[in-house]
Design an enzyme around this catalytic site. Sequence first.
Site, PDB file in Angstrom:
ATOM      1  N   GLY A  64      -5.008 -13.319   4.466  1.00 37.82           N
ATOM      2  CA  GLY A  64      -4.878 -12.619   6.062  1.00 37.82           C
ATOM      3  C   GLY A  64      -4.119 -11.370   5.829  1.00 37.82           C
ATOM      4  N   ASP A  92       2.176 -18.164  14.066  1.00 35.30           N
ATOM      5  CA  ASP A  92       1.782 -18.866  15.075  1.00 35.30           C
ATOM      6  C   ASP A  92       2.745 -20.055  15.584  1.00 35.30           C
ATOM      7  OD1 ASP A  92       0.570 -20.279  17.253  1.00 35.30           O
ATOM      8  OD2 ASP A  92      -1.297 -20.999  15.975  1.00 35.30           O
ATOM      9  N   ASP A 109      -9.416 -13.991  10.121  1.00 36.95           N
ATOM     10  CA  ASP A 109     -10.646 -14.705  10.545  1.00 36.95           C
ATOM     11  C   ASP A 109     -10.977 -15.627  11.338  1.00 36.95           C
ATOM     12  OD1 ASP A 109      -9.183 -16.549   8.652  1.00 36.95           O
ATOM     13  OD2 ASP A 109     -11.187 -17.446   8.423  1.00 36.95           O
TER      14      ASP A 109
HETATM   15  P1  5GP Z   1       1.412 -21.325  11.481  1.00 40.40           P
HETATM   16  O1  5GP Z   1       2.569 -20.100  11.840  1.00 40.40           O
HETATM   17  O2  5GP Z   1       1.207 -21.798  12.601  1.00 40.40           O
HETATM   18  O3  5GP Z   1       2.182 -22.023  10.213  1.00 40.40           O
HETATM   19  O4  5GP Z   1       0.217 -20.707  10.701  1.00 40.40           O
HETATM   20  C1  5GP Z   1      -0.096 -19.387  10.582  1.00 40.40           C
HETATM   21  C2  5GP Z   1      -1.587 -19.129  10.046  1.00 40.40           C
HETATM   22  O5  5GP Z   1      -2.653 -19.841  11.034  1.00 40.40           O
HETATM   23  C3  5GP Z   1      -1.855 -17.623  10.039  1.00 40.40           C
HETATM   24  O6  5GP Z   1      -1.449 -17.165   8.673  1.00 40.40           O
HETATM   25  C4  5GP Z   1      -3.259 -17.556  10.381  1.00 40.40           C
HETATM   26  O7  5GP Z   1      -3.797 -18.137   8.812  1.00 40.40           O
HETATM   27  C5  5GP Z   1      -3.556 -18.727  11.221  1.00 40.40           C
HETATM   28  N1  5GP Z   1      -3.419 -18.249  12.706  1.00 40.40           N
HETATM   29  C6  5GP Z   1      -2.680 -18.512  13.697  1.00 40.40           C
HETATM   30  N2  5GP Z   1      -3.085 -18.143  14.612  1.00 40.40           N
HETATM   31  C7  5GP Z   1      -4.334 -17.499  14.305  1.00 40.40           C
HETATM   32  C8  5GP Z   1      -5.055 -16.587  15.055  1.00 40.40           C
HETATM   33  O8  5GP Z   1      -4.738 -16.380  16.448  1.00 40.40           O
HETATM   34  N3  5GP Z   1      -6.118 -15.948  14.565  1.00 40.40           N
HETATM   35  C9  5GP Z   1      -6.506 -16.258  13.235  1.00 40.40           C
HETATM   36  N4  5GP Z   1      -7.872 -15.779  12.733  1.00 40.40           N
HETATM   37  N5  5GP Z   1      -5.750 -17.145  12.457  1.00 40.40           N
HETATM   38  C10 5GP Z   1      -4.639 -17.525  13.086  1.00 40.40           C
HETATM   39 MG    MG Z   2      -1.550 -15.971   6.962  1.00 40.77          MG
END
Ligand code: 5GP
Ligand code: MG
Length: 183
Positions: free
Chosen positions: A48, A107, A163
């Site tokens: 990403g 996220d 994505d």
């Molecule tokens: P977290 O912070 O929950 O551990 O995960 C982050 C990852 O979740 C990001 O690097 C991404 O790959 C995915 N992610 C979280 N929110 C989104 C979103 O709104 N759109 C997309 N495409 N991926 C997301």
């Molecule tokens: Mg990422």
Amino acid sequence: MDAAHVDNDLVNVLFTEEQILERIGELAQEIETDYDGKELLIVGILRGAVMVMADMARAFTRHVEMDWMAVSSYGSGTKSSGVVRILKDLDTDISGRHVVIVDEIIDTGLTLSWLSSNLSSRNPASVQICTLLRKPEALQMPVDVKYVGWDIPNEFVVGYGLDYRERYRNLRDIGTLAPHVYS
Ligand code: 5GP
Ligand code: MG
């Protein structure tokens, strides 16, 4: 491609390519000031963060080294569980180095919180996190994100590296995906 090429797959465009480049320029300047006189290694999280890394690295007016990590986070569906596995590790020995982890979105914060402590255990001079986007949930995690492009609502966004099932990564803008695309 831009929003016009994905028909009505987007509910709205949150950030245009122009806005993104401007904000990344500001972040690069901030980082440049903070690391004045120090060598800097930026670590992009595949896949990403490819776009952010490419634009941020070029926004710097100084030398910067780049390395990459790929991780997979086990979880159910779109939620990560906090259990992270390294798919591709750094090629660089980061002991004594100043490191900035660059990601496109935080996220829940589980992935970056794990990564940050993983890298911190390798005796670097410092580790900080830079993310283009941050969702509200991340604010509840004990992960210290020093550089944030924008805080966004808790919606699923695509484009500029982000994505949905490996599509939309090459979209220039960032937008909210329309529900009809999931179904
Ligand atoms: P977290 O912070 O929950 O551990 O995960 C982050 C990852 O979740 C990001 O690097 C991404 O790959 C995915 N992610 C979280 N929110 C989104 C979103 O709104 N759109 C997309 N495409 N991926 C997301
Ligand atoms: Mg990422």
